[in-house]
Design an enzyme around this catalytic site. Structure first.
Site, PDB file in Angstrom:
ATOM      1  N   ASN A  13       0.879  -1.170   0.000  1.00 34.29           N
ATOM      2  CA  ASN A  13       0.000   0.000   0.000  1.00 34.29           C
ATOM      3  C   ASN A  13       0.920   1.224   0.000  1.00 34.29           C
ATOM      4  OD1 ASN A  13      -1.793   2.058   0.491  1.00 34.29           O
ATOM      5  ND2 ASN A  13      -2.377   1.381   2.550  1.00 34.29           N
ATOM      6  N   TRP A  14       1.059   1.813  -1.157  1.00 33.35           N
ATOM      7  CA  TRP A  14       1.993   2.947  -1.265  1.00 33.35           C
ATOM      8  C   TRP A  14       1.443   4.214  -0.620  1.00 33.35           C
ATOM      9  CZ3 TRP A  14       4.743   3.041  -6.748  1.00 33.35           C
ATOM     10  CH2 TRP A  14       5.697   2.004  -6.779  1.00 33.35           C
ATOM     11  N   LYS A  15       0.159   4.242  -0.286  1.00 29.39           N
ATOM     12  CA  LYS A  15      -0.479   5.449   0.253  1.00 29.39           C
ATOM     13  C   LYS A  15      -0.165   6.627  -0.693  1.00 29.39           C
ATOM     14  CE  LYS A  15      -0.345   3.309   4.723  1.00 29.39           C
ATOM     15  NZ  LYS A  15      -0.291   3.432   6.165  1.00 29.39           N
ATOM     16  N   HIS A  99      -9.786   1.363   4.515  1.00 32.48           N
ATOM     17  CA  HIS A  99      -8.530   1.539   5.263  1.00 32.48           C
ATOM     18  C   HIS A  99      -8.796   2.490   6.436  1.00 32.48           C
ATOM     19  CE1 HIS A  99      -4.454   2.686   6.302  1.00 32.48           C
ATOM     20  NE2 HIS A  99      -4.072   1.573   5.694  1.00 32.48           N
ATOM     21  N   GLU A 101      -7.165   4.845   7.578  1.00 32.09           N
ATOM     22  CA  GLU A 101      -6.907   6.262   7.282  1.00 32.09           C
ATOM     23  C   GLU A 101      -8.099   6.886   6.571  1.00 32.09           C
ATOM     24  OE1 GLU A 101      -3.125   5.695   5.346  1.00 32.09           O
ATOM     25  OE2 GLU A 101      -2.272   5.105   7.273  1.00 32.09           O
ATOM     26  N   GLU A 171      -6.002  -5.009  10.256  1.00 30.39           N
ATOM     27  CA  GLU A 171      -4.981  -3.998  10.520  1.00 30.39           C
ATOM     28  C   GLU A 171      -5.302  -3.252  11.813  1.00 30.39           C
ATOM     29  OE1 GLU A 171      -2.814  -2.823   6.607  1.00 30.39           O
ATOM     30  OE2 GLU A 171      -4.399  -1.402   7.028  1.00 30.39           O
ATOM     31  N   GLY A 177       1.975   2.144  10.703  1.00 21.17           N
ATOM     32  CA  GLY A 177       2.943   3.232  10.579  1.00 21.17           C
ATOM     33  C   GLY A 177       3.627   3.609  11.879  1.00 21.17           C
ATOM     34  N   SER A 218       2.874  -2.275  10.253  1.00 17.29           N
ATOM     35  CA  SER A 218       4.316  -2.344  10.520  1.00 17.29           C
ATOM     36  C   SER A 218       4.925  -3.705  10.210  1.00 17.29           C
ATOM     37  CB  SER A 218       4.616  -1.927  11.970  1.00 17.29           C
ATOM     38  OG  SER A 218       4.216  -0.587  12.175  1.00 17.29           O
ATOM     39  N   GLY A 239       2.588  -1.194   4.248  1.00 19.60           N
ATOM     40  CA  GLY A 239       2.705   0.217   3.895  1.00 19.60           C
ATOM     41  C   GLY A 239       4.157   0.604   3.709  1.00 19.60           C
ATOM     42  N   GLY A 240       4.770   1.122   4.759  1.00 19.43           N
ATOM     43  CA  GLY A 240       6.132   1.667   4.695  1.00 19.43           C
ATOM     44  C   GLY A 240       7.134   0.753   4.000  1.00 19.43           C
TER      45      GLY A 240
HETATM   46  P1  PGA Z   1       2.426   0.155   7.597  1.00 22.78           P
HETATM   47  O1  PGA Z   1       1.013   0.415   6.921  1.00 22.78           O
HETATM   48  O2  PGA Z   1       2.959  -1.136   7.059  1.00 22.78           O
HETATM   49  O3  PGA Z   1       3.268   1.336   7.203  1.00 22.78           O
HETATM   50  O4  PGA Z   1       2.201   0.083   9.076  1.00 22.78           O
HETATM   51  C1  PGA Z   1       0.128  -0.646   6.683  1.00 22.78           C
HETATM   52  C2  PGA Z   1      -1.162  -0.112   6.110  1.00 22.78           C
HETATM   53  O5  PGA Z   1      -1.588   0.983   6.480  1.00 22.78           O
HETATM   54  O6  PGA Z   1      -1.782  -0.770   5.255  1.00 22.78           O
END
Ligand code: PGA
Length: 259
Positions: A13-15, A99, A101, A171, A177, A218, A239-240
């Site tokens: 997930n590149w956001k 998600h 967010e 999640e 994050g 994470s 994500g990251g």
């Molecule tokens: P993260 O994000 O791996 O940076 O914690 C995961 C996500 O939000 O899908």
């Protein structure tokens, strides 16, 4: 529960990161880091403007292109929105919905997430549905209650056959994050609970055991193997660590070893 019924899916997930111009070099570095013939699905969920570049760069590789959100509406006067048909037309195969967010910053309700889920299924795109509890909810012992309520509301009105086409990502919000990953036991507990809930309260075991449940929060090159080794964790939403091709390749390979 036997994992052979399900696909292992490693989704990035590149956001709101990266640029279209950087996609070819990223894909080249990632594919060089992967073993030929990886058995799992490798997905990169990119911002809308990067979709054509990702489709082009990923052609002939194991990488599938995903999006990060979709409109619940079919078409019409919805300025700024992107429909499921538009995504399908570009060759998008997966799309994240719900998600945390988006639930937090755009006030997305389960009702809206349910409508988006149906829009994706109608367009032939696999939804990656995110669910998960906040830290306050976990500390209050409400995790399983919160997650089952989300699953119930987000799957509302879906037949068993439709449900098999959905991927779930557990999640925990406190792990996203933050560098604070859920332990393998915590992640397994909730993923297995989701499967049991779908089997006993919503559908049946045949349906439930066909649904891939991913863990996200994470996940990185170091902790992926232990998380992916859990019986009810069928992959990851990353994500990251998905922004670094070398790290993402390590995670993909950890998923492959678990097949
Ligand atoms: P993260 O994000 O791996 O940076 O914690 C995961 C996500 O939000 O899908």
């Amino acid at each position: 529960m036997d994992k052979r019924f399900r696909k292992t899916i490693i989704a990035g997930n590149w956001k709101m990161n990266q640029l279209a111009s950087g996609v070819p070099a990223f894909v080249q570095e990632l594919t060089e880091g992967l073993d030929a013939g990886a058995g799992e699905e490798v997905v990169l969920c990119v911002p809308f403007p990067l979709i054509p570049a990702m489709k082009a760069a990923a052609e002939g590789t194991v990488i599938r292109t995903g999006a990060q959100d979709v409109s619940a509406h079919e078409k019409g006067a919805y300025t700024g929105e992107v429909s499921a048909a538009m995504l399908a037309d570009l060759g998008v195969e997966y799309c994240i919905i719900g998600h945390s967010e988006r639930r937090a910053y755009h006030a997305e309700s389960d009702e809206l997430v349910n409508a988006k889920l149906k829009a994706l299924l109608a367009a032939g795109i696999v939804p990656i549905l995110c669910v998960g509890e906040s830290l306050e909810q976990r500390d209050a012992g409400e995790t399983l209650h919160v997650v089952s309520n989300q699953v119930k509301a987000d799957f509302a009105g879906l037949s068993a056959e439709q449900a098999r086409g959905v991927v779930i990502a557990y999640e925990p919000i406190w792990a996203i994050g933050t560098g604070r990953t859920a332990t393998a036991e915590q992640a397994q507990e909730v993923c297995s609970f989701i499967r049991e809930y779908l089997a006993e309260k919503v559908y049946d075991w045949d349906t439930s055991k066909a649904i891939s449940v991913l863990y996200g929060g994470s996940m990185n090159a170091k902790n992926a193997a232990e998380l992916l080794d859990q019986l009810d964790i069928d992959g990851g939403l990353i994500g990251g660590a998905s922004l670094k091709p070398a790290d993402f390749a390590v995670i993909v390979k950890a998923g492959n070893e678990d097949e």
